[in-house]
Design a protein around this motif. Structure first.
Motif, PDB file in Angstrom:
ATOM      1  N   PRO A   2      -4.675  -2.515   5.232  1.00 55.82           N
ATOM      2  CA  PRO A   2      -4.669  -1.603   4.087  1.00 55.82           C
ATOM      3  C   PRO A   2      -6.082  -1.432   3.529  1.00 55.82           C
ATOM      4  CG  PRO A   2      -3.835  -3.742   3.436  1.00 55.82           C
ATOM      5  CD  PRO A   2      -4.019  -3.779   4.926  1.00 55.82           C
ATOM      6  N   THR A   3      -6.343  -0.265   3.024  1.00 53.03           N
ATOM      7  CA  THR A   3      -7.636   0.001   2.393  1.00 53.03           C
ATOM      8  C   THR A   3      -7.570  -0.407   0.922  1.00 53.03           C
ATOM      9  OG1 THR A   3      -7.054   2.228   1.667  1.00 53.03           O
ATOM     10  CG2 THR A   3      -7.961   2.008   3.908  1.00 53.03           C
ATOM     11  N   PRO A   4      -8.721  -0.582   0.274  1.00 53.61           N
ATOM     12  CA  PRO A   4      -8.702  -0.877  -1.165  1.00 53.61           C
ATOM     13  C   PRO A   4      -7.962   0.200  -1.957  1.00 53.61           C
ATOM     14  CG  PRO A   4     -10.866  -1.339  -0.263  1.00 53.61           C
ATOM     15  CD  PRO A   4     -10.072  -0.664   0.835  1.00 53.61           C
ATOM     16  N   GLU A   5      -8.063   1.431  -1.502  1.00 50.45           N
ATOM     17  CA  GLU A   5      -7.358   2.523  -2.181  1.00 50.45           C
ATOM     18  C   GLU A   5      -5.844   2.349  -2.065  1.00 50.45           C
ATOM     19  OE1 GLU A   5      -9.851   3.161   0.181  1.00 50.45           O
ATOM     20  OE2 GLU A   5     -11.378   3.396  -1.358  1.00 50.45           O
ATOM     21  N   ASP A   6      -5.375   1.857  -0.892  1.00 52.16           N
ATOM     22  CA  ASP A   6      -3.941   1.605  -0.697  1.00 52.16           C
ATOM     23  C   ASP A   6      -3.423   0.573  -1.700  1.00 52.16           C
ATOM     24  OD1 ASP A   6      -3.684   3.300   1.540  1.00 52.16           O
ATOM     25  OD2 ASP A   6      -4.112   1.673   2.946  1.00 52.16           O
ATOM     26  N   LEU A   7      -4.264  -0.405  -2.010  1.00 49.53           N
ATOM     27  CA  LEU A   7      -3.835  -1.540  -2.832  1.00 49.53           C
ATOM     28  C   LEU A   7      -4.128  -1.365  -4.321  1.00 49.53           C
ATOM     29  CD1 LEU A   7      -5.043  -4.359  -0.437  1.00 49.53           C
ATOM     30  CD2 LEU A   7      -2.744  -3.398  -0.633  1.00 49.53           C
ATOM     31  N   ALA A   8      -4.900  -0.359  -4.663  1.00 49.27           N
ATOM     32  CA  ALA A   8      -5.355  -0.192  -6.050  1.00 49.27           C
ATOM     33  C   ALA A   8      -4.212  -0.043  -7.042  1.00 49.27           C
ATOM     34  CB  ALA A   8      -6.294   1.000  -6.153  1.00 49.27           C
ATOM     35  N   ASN A   9      -3.133   0.584  -6.652  1.00 42.63           N
ATOM     36  CA  ASN A   9      -2.054   0.866  -7.598  1.00 42.63           C
ATOM     37  C   ASN A   9      -0.753   0.151  -7.257  1.00 42.63           C
ATOM     38  OD1 ASN A   9      -3.571   2.682  -9.262  1.00 42.63           O
ATOM     39  ND2 ASN A   9      -3.451   4.148  -7.591  1.00 42.63           N
ATOM     40  N   VAL A  10      -0.843  -0.935  -6.501  1.00 43.61           N
ATOM     41  CA  VAL A  10       0.367  -1.700  -6.189  1.00 43.61           C
ATOM     42  C   VAL A  10       0.839  -2.411  -7.451  1.00 43.61           C
ATOM     43  CG1 VAL A  10       1.312  -3.635  -4.866  1.00 43.61           C
ATOM     44  CG2 VAL A  10      -0.237  -2.016  -3.766  1.00 43.61           C
ATOM     45  N   GLY A  29       4.718  -5.918  -3.428  1.00 44.79           N
ATOM     46  CA  GLY A  29       4.840  -4.666  -4.160  1.00 44.79           C
ATOM     47  C   GLY A  29       4.725  -3.481  -3.225  1.00 44.79           C
ATOM     48  N   PRO A  30       5.376  -2.391  -3.597  1.00 48.73           N
ATOM     49  CA  PRO A  30       5.316  -1.188  -2.763  1.00 48.73           C
ATOM     50  C   PRO A  30       3.967  -0.481  -2.900  1.00 48.73           C
ATOM     51  CG  PRO A  30       6.571  -0.739  -4.738  1.00 48.73           C
ATOM     52  CD  PRO A  30       6.239  -2.207  -4.764  1.00 48.73           C
ATOM     53  N   LEU A  31       3.481   0.060  -1.792  1.00 47.60           N
ATOM     54  CA  LEU A  31       2.277   0.877  -1.857  1.00 47.60           C
ATOM     55  C   LEU A  31       2.614   2.168  -2.605  1.00 47.60           C
ATOM     56  CD1 LEU A  31       0.702   0.532   1.700  1.00 47.60           C
ATOM     57  CD2 LEU A  31       0.266  -0.817  -0.343  1.00 47.60           C
ATOM     58  N   ALA A  32       1.656   2.670  -3.339  1.00 46.79           N
ATOM     59  CA  ALA A  32       1.882   3.850  -4.171  1.00 46.79           C
ATOM     60  C   ALA A  32       1.751   5.162  -3.398  1.00 46.79           C
ATOM     61  CB  ALA A  32       0.900   3.848  -5.341  1.00 46.79           C
ATOM     62  N   ASP A  33       1.573   5.076  -2.078  1.00 46.84           N
ATOM     63  CA  ASP A  33       1.353   6.291  -1.291  1.00 46.84           C
ATOM     64  C   ASP A  33       2.648   6.989  -0.875  1.00 46.84           C
ATOM     65  OD1 ASP A  33       2.330   4.613   0.686  1.00 46.84           O
ATOM     66  OD2 ASP A  33       0.526   4.686   1.923  1.00 46.84           O
ATOM     67  N   GLY A  34       3.796   6.455  -1.298  1.00 46.22           N
ATOM     68  CA  GLY A  34       5.069   7.075  -0.978  1.00 46.22           C
ATOM     69  C   GLY A  34       5.580   6.789   0.421  1.00 46.22           C
ATOM     70  N   SER A  35       4.897   5.911   1.160  1.00 47.72           N
ATOM     71  CA  SER A  35       5.280   5.615   2.537  1.00 47.72           C
ATOM     72  C   SER A  35       6.457   4.650   2.627  1.00 47.72           C
ATOM     73  CB  SER A  35       4.094   5.006   3.287  1.00 47.72           C
ATOM     74  OG  SER A  35       3.771   3.722   2.746  1.00 47.72           O
ATOM     75  N   GLY A  36       6.746   3.940   1.535  1.00 47.53           N
ATOM     76  CA  GLY A  36       7.791   2.921   1.565  1.00 47.53           C
ATOM     77  C   GLY A  36       7.290   1.577   2.046  1.00 47.53           C
ATOM     78  N   ARG A  37       6.009   1.502   2.436  1.00 47.66           N
ATOM     79  CA  ARG A  37       5.459   0.225   2.908  1.00 47.66           C
ATOM     80  C   ARG A  37       5.339  -0.759   1.745  1.00 47.66           C
ATOM     81  NH1 ARG A  37      -0.008   1.548   5.652  1.00 47.66           N
ATOM     82  NH2 ARG A  37      -0.183   2.781   3.757  1.00 47.66           N
ATOM     83  N   VAL A  38       5.432  -2.058   2.078  1.00 44.96           N
ATOM     84  CA  VAL A  38       5.383  -3.121   1.075  1.00 44.96           C
ATOM     85  C   VAL A  38       4.228  -4.062   1.408  1.00 44.96           C
ATOM     86  CG1 VAL A  38       6.632  -5.071   0.059  1.00 44.96           C
ATOM     87  CG2 VAL A  38       7.863  -2.978   0.679  1.00 44.96           C
ATOM     88  N   ALA A  39       3.384  -4.324   0.419  1.00 42.93           N
ATOM     89  CA  ALA A  39       2.256  -5.236   0.576  1.00 42.93           C
ATOM     90  C   ALA A  39       2.659  -6.621   0.083  1.00 42.93           C
ATOM     91  CB  ALA A  39       1.057  -4.724  -0.214  1.00 42.93           C
ATOM     92  N   VAL A  40       2.142  -7.659   0.756  1.00 41.40           N
ATOM     93  CA  VAL A  40       2.435  -9.055   0.401  1.00 41.40           C
ATOM     94  C   VAL A  40       1.115  -9.818   0.391  1.00 41.40           C
ATOM     95  CG1 VAL A  40       3.670 -11.155   1.085  1.00 41.40           C
ATOM     96  CG2 VAL A  40       4.716  -8.916   1.473  1.00 41.40           C
TER      97      VAL A  40
END
Length: 75
Positions: A2-10, A29-40
């Motif tokens: 993930p890029t820093p931008e991907d994680l900025a709004n988790v 938490g879910p990524l804010a990009d609407g992809s449905g991906r989840v960051a851990v």
């Protein structure tokens, strides 16, 4: 990765089951990009490594937890 931008709004979440409501545990938490991906990530290392799962992977894991598939015996 993930890029820093991907994680900025988790919106990170810690389980209420963790030690003292915020012990040594993971945050998800879910990524804010609407992809449905989840960051851990590890709660004590918020700037450390982050693993991103697809929605299907996350649902398979949490479903297994709910079904007791990861109830390992205590040492």
């Amino acid at each position: 990765m993930p890029t820093p931008e991907d994680l900025a709004n988790v919106a990170w979440h810690i389980s209420t089951k963790s030690e003292n409501g915020g012990g040594s545990c993971v945050e998800a938490g879910p990524l804010a990009d609407g992809s449905g991906r989840v960051a851990v990530r590890h709660s004590h290392h918020p700037d450390g490594q982050v693993i991103v799962y697809t929605r299907a992977e996350w649902e398979a894991f949490t479903g297994g937890v709910k079904d007791g598939e990861f109830d390992f015996p205590s040492p």
